[in-house]
Write a protein that holds these residues in place. Structure first.
Motif, PDB file in Angstrom:
ATOM      1  N   ALA A  20      16.792   7.125  -7.380  1.00 46.05           N
ATOM      2  CA  ALA A  20      15.721   6.984  -6.044  1.00 46.05           C
ATOM      3  C   ALA A  20      16.470   6.382  -5.017  1.00 46.05           C
ATOM      4  O   ALA A  20      17.069   6.623  -4.385  1.00 46.05           O
ATOM      5  CB  ALA A  20      14.694   6.784  -6.102  1.00 46.05           C
ATOM      6  N   VAL A  21      16.694   5.241  -5.387  1.00 43.25           N
ATOM      7  CA  VAL A  21      17.451   3.779  -4.781  1.00 43.25           C
ATOM      8  C   VAL A  21      19.220   4.206  -4.628  1.00 43.25           C
ATOM      9  O   VAL A  21      19.557   4.009  -4.040  1.00 43.25           O
ATOM     10  CB  VAL A  21      17.815   2.771  -5.807  1.00 43.25           C
ATOM     11  N   SER A  22      20.197   5.310  -6.280  1.00 42.96           N
ATOM     12  CA  SER A  22      21.283   5.418  -6.381  1.00 42.96           C
ATOM     13  C   SER A  22      21.722   7.038  -4.745  1.00 42.96           C
ATOM     14  O   SER A  22      22.557   6.498  -4.473  1.00 42.96           O
ATOM     15  CB  SER A  22      21.303   6.599  -7.067  1.00 42.96           C
ATOM     16  N   ARG A  23      20.249   7.971  -4.856  1.00 43.38           N
ATOM     17  CA  ARG A  23      20.463   8.815  -4.537  1.00 43.38           C
ATOM     18  C   ARG A  23      20.539   8.558  -2.229  1.00 43.38           C
ATOM     19  O   ARG A  23      20.603   9.022  -1.659  1.00 43.38           O
ATOM     20  CB  ARG A  23      19.301   9.730  -4.022  1.00 43.38           C
ATOM     21  N   ALA A  24      19.943   7.529  -2.588  1.00 39.64           N
ATOM     22  CA  ALA A  24      19.133   6.799  -0.839  1.00 39.64           C
ATOM     23  C   ALA A  24      20.511   5.693  -0.161  1.00 39.64           C
ATOM     24  O   ALA A  24      20.964   5.296   0.858  1.00 39.64           O
ATOM     25  CB  ALA A  24      18.142   5.674  -1.078  1.00 39.64           C
ATOM     26  N   GLY A  25      21.623   6.197  -1.116  1.00 41.16           N
ATOM     27  CA  GLY A  25      22.943   5.171  -1.071  1.00 41.16           C
ATOM     28  C   GLY A  25      22.623   3.705  -1.609  1.00 41.16           C
ATOM     29  O   GLY A  25      24.024   2.957  -0.543  1.00 41.16           O
ATOM     30  N   MET A  26      21.906   3.525  -2.004  1.00 42.90           N
ATOM     31  CA  MET A  26      21.903   1.943  -1.608  1.00 42.90           C
ATOM     32  C   MET A  26      22.287   1.494  -3.444  1.00 42.90           C
ATOM     33  O   MET A  26      22.772   2.410  -3.819  1.00 42.90           O
ATOM     34  CB  MET A  26      20.555   0.933  -1.678  1.00 42.90           C
ATOM     35  N   GLU A  27      23.269   0.055  -3.253  1.00 43.06           N
ATOM     36  CA  GLU A  27      23.794  -0.321  -4.227  1.00 43.06           C
ATOM     37  C   GLU A  27      23.183  -1.222  -5.087  1.00 43.06           C
ATOM     38  O   GLU A  27      23.618  -1.893  -5.932  1.00 43.06           O
ATOM     39  CB  GLU A  27      24.885  -1.087  -3.610  1.00 43.06           C
ATOM     40  N   MET A  28      22.340  -1.653  -4.439  1.00 42.98           N
ATOM     41  CA  MET A  28      21.469  -2.796  -5.096  1.00 42.98           C
ATOM     42  C   MET A  28      20.264  -3.328  -5.413  1.00 42.98           C
ATOM     43  O   MET A  28      18.628  -2.803  -4.386  1.00 42.98           O
ATOM     44  CB  MET A  28      22.022  -4.806  -5.363  1.00 42.98           C
ATOM     45  N   VAL A  29      19.485  -4.241  -6.207  1.00 42.94           N
ATOM     46  CA  VAL A  29      17.764  -3.795  -6.697  1.00 42.94           C
ATOM     47  C   VAL A  29      17.924  -5.612  -6.933  1.00 42.94           C
ATOM     48  O   VAL A  29      18.516  -6.074  -8.131  1.00 42.94           O
ATOM     49  CB  VAL A  29      17.384  -3.006  -7.756  1.00 42.94           C
TER      50      VAL A  29
ATOM     51  N   PRO B 251       0.992  -1.308   0.235  1.00 45.02           N
ATOM     52  CA  PRO B 251      -0.225   0.073   0.116  1.00 45.02           C
ATOM     53  C   PRO B 251       0.947   1.624   0.618  1.00 45.02           C
ATOM     54  O   PRO B 251       0.127   1.995   0.550  1.00 45.02           O
ATOM     55  CB  PRO B 251      -0.828  -0.668   0.913  1.00 45.02           C
ATOM     56  N   LEU B 252       2.082   0.860   0.138  1.00 44.88           N
ATOM     57  CA  LEU B 252       3.190   1.704   0.268  1.00 44.88           C
ATOM     58  C   LEU B 252       3.309   2.885  -1.180  1.00 44.88           C
ATOM     59  O   LEU B 252       3.204   1.465  -2.190  1.00 44.88           O
ATOM     60  CB  LEU B 252       4.569   2.020   1.035  1.00 44.88           C
ATOM     61  N   ASP B 253       3.500   3.797  -0.734  1.00 44.74           N
ATOM     62  CA  ASP B 253       4.480   4.827  -2.469  1.00 44.74           C
ATOM     63  C   ASP B 253       5.545   3.840  -3.243  1.00 44.74           C
ATOM     64  O   ASP B 253       6.479   3.937  -1.994  1.00 44.74           O
ATOM     65  CB  ASP B 253       3.934   6.306  -2.776  1.00 44.74           C
ATOM     66  N   ILE B 254       6.278   3.512  -4.283  1.00 41.38           N
ATOM     67  CA  ILE B 254       7.394   2.914  -3.920  1.00 41.38           C
ATOM     68  C   ILE B 254       8.844   3.869  -3.532  1.00 41.38           C
ATOM     69  O   ILE B 254       9.394   3.623  -2.616  1.00 41.38           O
ATOM     70  CB  ILE B 254       7.825   2.007  -5.128  1.00 41.38           C
ATOM     71  N   PHE B 255       8.677   5.090  -4.385  1.00 36.24           N
ATOM     72  CA  PHE B 255       9.079   6.421  -3.920  1.00 36.24           C
ATOM     73  C   PHE B 255       9.809   6.188  -2.046  1.00 36.24           C
ATOM     74  O   PHE B 255      10.602   6.372  -1.961  1.00 36.24           O
ATOM     75  CB  PHE B 255       9.191   7.713  -4.361  1.00 36.24           C
ATOM     76  N   ASP B 256       8.425   6.431  -1.370  1.00 42.00           N
ATOM     77  CA  ASP B 256       8.586   6.396   0.056  1.00 42.00           C
ATOM     78  C   ASP B 256       9.368   4.658   1.171  1.00 42.00           C
ATOM     79  O   ASP B 256      10.220   5.065   1.522  1.00 42.00           O
ATOM     80  CB  ASP B 256       6.857   5.779   0.707  1.00 42.00           C
ATOM     81  N   ARG B 257       9.534   3.579   0.263  1.00 40.46           N
ATOM     82  CA  ARG B 257       9.311   2.762   0.676  1.00 40.46           C
ATOM     83  C   ARG B 257      11.207   2.742   0.068  1.00 40.46           C
ATOM     84  O   ARG B 257      12.233   2.529   1.555  1.00 40.46           O
ATOM     85  CB  ARG B 257       8.898   1.742  -0.502  1.00 40.46           C
ATOM     86  N   VAL B 258      11.506   3.637  -1.133  1.00 40.73           N
ATOM     87  CA  VAL B 258      12.708   3.340  -0.919  1.00 40.73           C
ATOM     88  C   VAL B 258      14.124   4.455  -0.226  1.00 40.73           C
ATOM     89  O   VAL B 258      14.693   4.116   0.659  1.00 40.73           O
ATOM     90  CB  VAL B 258      13.842   4.610  -2.780  1.00 40.73           C
ATOM     91  N   GLU B 259      12.879   5.321   0.354  1.00 37.53           N
ATOM     92  CA  GLU B 259      13.952   6.704   1.370  1.00 37.53           C
ATOM     93  C   GLU B 259      14.102   6.141   2.697  1.00 37.53           C
ATOM     94  O   GLU B 259      14.909   6.006   3.063  1.00 37.53           O
ATOM     95  CB  GLU B 259      12.867   8.159   1.423  1.00 37.53           C
ATOM     96  N   CYS B 260      12.584   5.285   3.114  1.00 30.16           N
ATOM     97  CA  CYS B 260      12.394   4.308   4.282  1.00 30.16           C
ATOM     98  C   CYS B 260      13.993   3.666   4.468  1.00 30.16           C
ATOM     99  O   CYS B 260      14.718   3.074   5.289  1.00 30.16           O
ATOM    100  CB  CYS B 260      11.003   3.872   4.366  1.00 30.16           C
ATOM    101  N   VAL B 261      14.176   2.712   3.361  1.00 31.34           N
ATOM    102  CA  VAL B 261      14.636   1.814   3.360  1.00 31.34           C
ATOM    103  C   VAL B 261      16.197   1.817   3.653  1.00 31.34           C
ATOM    104  O   VAL B 261      16.969   1.394   3.915  1.00 31.34           O
ATOM    105  CB  VAL B 261      14.687   0.659   2.460  1.00 31.34           C
ATOM    106  N   GLY B 262      16.391   3.079   3.001  1.00 32.07           N
ATOM    107  CA  GLY B 262      17.786   3.993   3.114  1.00 32.07           C
ATOM    108  C   GLY B 262      18.798   4.486   4.228  1.00 32.07           C
ATOM    109  O   GLY B 262      19.470   4.385   4.697  1.00 32.07           O
ATOM    110  N   ARG B 263      17.303   5.428   4.359  1.00 30.51           N
ATOM    111  CA  ARG B 263      17.633   5.587   5.831  1.00 30.51           C
ATOM    112  C   ARG B 263      17.665   4.646   7.595  1.00 30.51           C
ATOM    113  O   ARG B 263      18.440   4.758   7.887  1.00 30.51           O
ATOM    114  CB  ARG B 263      16.040   6.460   6.139  1.00 30.51           C
ATOM    115  N   ALA B 264      17.113   3.914   6.956  1.00 35.22           N
ATOM    116  CA  ALA B 264      17.386   3.004   8.071  1.00 35.22           C
ATOM    117  C   ALA B 264      18.889   1.876   7.517  1.00 35.22           C
ATOM    118  O   ALA B 264      19.087   0.999   9.045  1.00 35.22           O
ATOM    119  CB  ALA B 264      16.703   1.016   8.249  1.00 35.22           C
ATOM    120  N   GLY B 265      19.317   2.325   6.445  1.00 34.11           N
ATOM    121  CA  GLY B 265      21.331   1.347   6.872  1.00 34.11           C
ATOM    122  C   GLY B 265      21.128   0.620   5.729  1.00 34.11           C
ATOM    123  O   GLY B 265      22.105  -0.608   6.129  1.00 34.11           O
ATOM    124  N   PHE B 266      20.235   0.351   4.812  1.00 29.45           N
ATOM    125  CA  PHE B 266      20.140  -1.085   3.902  1.00 29.45           C
ATOM    126  C   PHE B 266      21.091  -0.365   2.897  1.00 29.45           C
ATOM    127  O   PHE B 266      21.669   0.420   2.170  1.00 29.45           O
ATOM    128  CB  PHE B 266      19.075  -1.622   3.609  1.00 29.45           C
TER     129      PHE B 266
END
Length: 298
Positions: free
Chosen positions: A72-81, A29-44
């Motif tokens: 967005a994934v890159s901006r959130a500091g994540m390397e992998m999808v 139910p969550l917007d995909i961009f909100d999820r990306v930001e959340c996961v990045g902030r959590a340190g994944f």
């Protein structure tokens, strides 16, 4: 592996909020961009999505959504999808096979745009099949979809399940060895390994090279309901169940695995928790298991 070098992936269900494979629609139910930001902030360092999540993103955000998600994934500091989930790829039923081929085409297209490392695939539920599995045919079909994945720069990760045709490491290895080199391999999930009673020593030596993805989640000693109900509603956070996650981590490290470690958290409790709080608990408990594995000399 030093704990500081561990790279964690929030698998699709882990950041999906109140979503479940047993709901009428499994889409988050969550917007995909909100999820990306959340996961990045959590340190994944990585994030996973279901195919239905990607379809919703395209409906909401238009044709350029996949490019924007990648940015967005890159901006959130994540390397992998990672993407999921493909079944029916070796079915002889024409309707099931057609649906699988359409989903495969969609997942491959998204994987190319997102730069996805791999696509998770599974085999059929054994109890629902009327004919015994033909493992030569399954291996040949896995090689086929791996070749398709290789053409767009991704891989196929075959997840083993105790209730499916690929129900043991030995059977899984027989399937993935047929794939072109570097195009696919096994995904080993600690929950599945515990429930299946697998002997992980089979991955020692050259067999370990066929493990391209690992997922973590804990389990209670006894299943709650059916295995499907247990895996969807009653998984435990790492270190809070009976599966001995540090020993599993050590076994995978001994087999030579040093890639991204996914956490697939599925439970009623997890779904009822805010995504921010749930992701923090997932990461904290998982890193504690890695610390314990390191202390044990892994």
């Amino acid at each position: 592996m030093p704990v500081t070098d561990v790279k964690l992936v929030s698998a699709a269900w882990t950041s999906a909020g109140d979503a479940s494979p047993l709901y009428e629609s499994p889409a988050s139910p969550l917007d995909i961009f909100d999820r990306v930001e959340c996961v990045g902030r959590a340190g994944f360092q990585g994030i996973g999505f279901l195919d239905v999540d990607l379809r919703v993103a395209l409906e909401r955000h238009g044709a350029g959504a996949m490019r924007k998600v990648r940015e967005a994934v890159s901006r959130a500091g994540m390397e992998m999808v990672e993407l999921e989930y493909l079944t029916g790829w070796y079915s002889t039923d024409p309707v099931e096979r057609k649906a699988s081929e359409e989903k495969l085409e969609f997942l491959l297209s998204c994987a190319a745009e997102l730069g996805a490392r791999h696509i998770k695939v599974g085999t059929s539920i054994a109890a629902l099949q009327t004919h015994p599995p033909d493992y030569d045919q399954i291996a040949a079909e896995f090689a086929r979809i791996c070749e398709a994945a290789q053409r767009v720069g991704t891989k196929m990760a075959l997840e083993l399940h105790p209730w499916a045709h690929a129900c043991t490491p030995e059977l899984g290895l027989g399937v993935v060895r047929a794939a072109p080199s570097g195009s696919g391999g096994l995904m080993i999930d600690s929950w599945q390994a515990y429930r299946g009673g697998w002997d992980l020593s089979v991955f020692e030596g050259q067999s370990g090279a066929h493990v391209i993805a690992v997922e973590l989640a804990d389990a209670r000693r006894e299943p709650q309901g059916t295995l499907l109900e247990d895996t969807v509603n009653h998984r435990q956070y790492c270190g809070e169940g009976d599966a001995d996650i540090p020993t599993f981590i050590a076994a995978m490290m001994s087999a030579g695995f040093g890639g991204f470690w996914g956490i697939e958290m599925l439970s009623s409790e997890h779904r009822a928790t805010s995504v921010e709080a749930a992701l923090k608990r997932v990461r904290d408990t998982t890193m504690e298991s890695f610390a314990r594995a390191s202390c044990c000399g892994s």
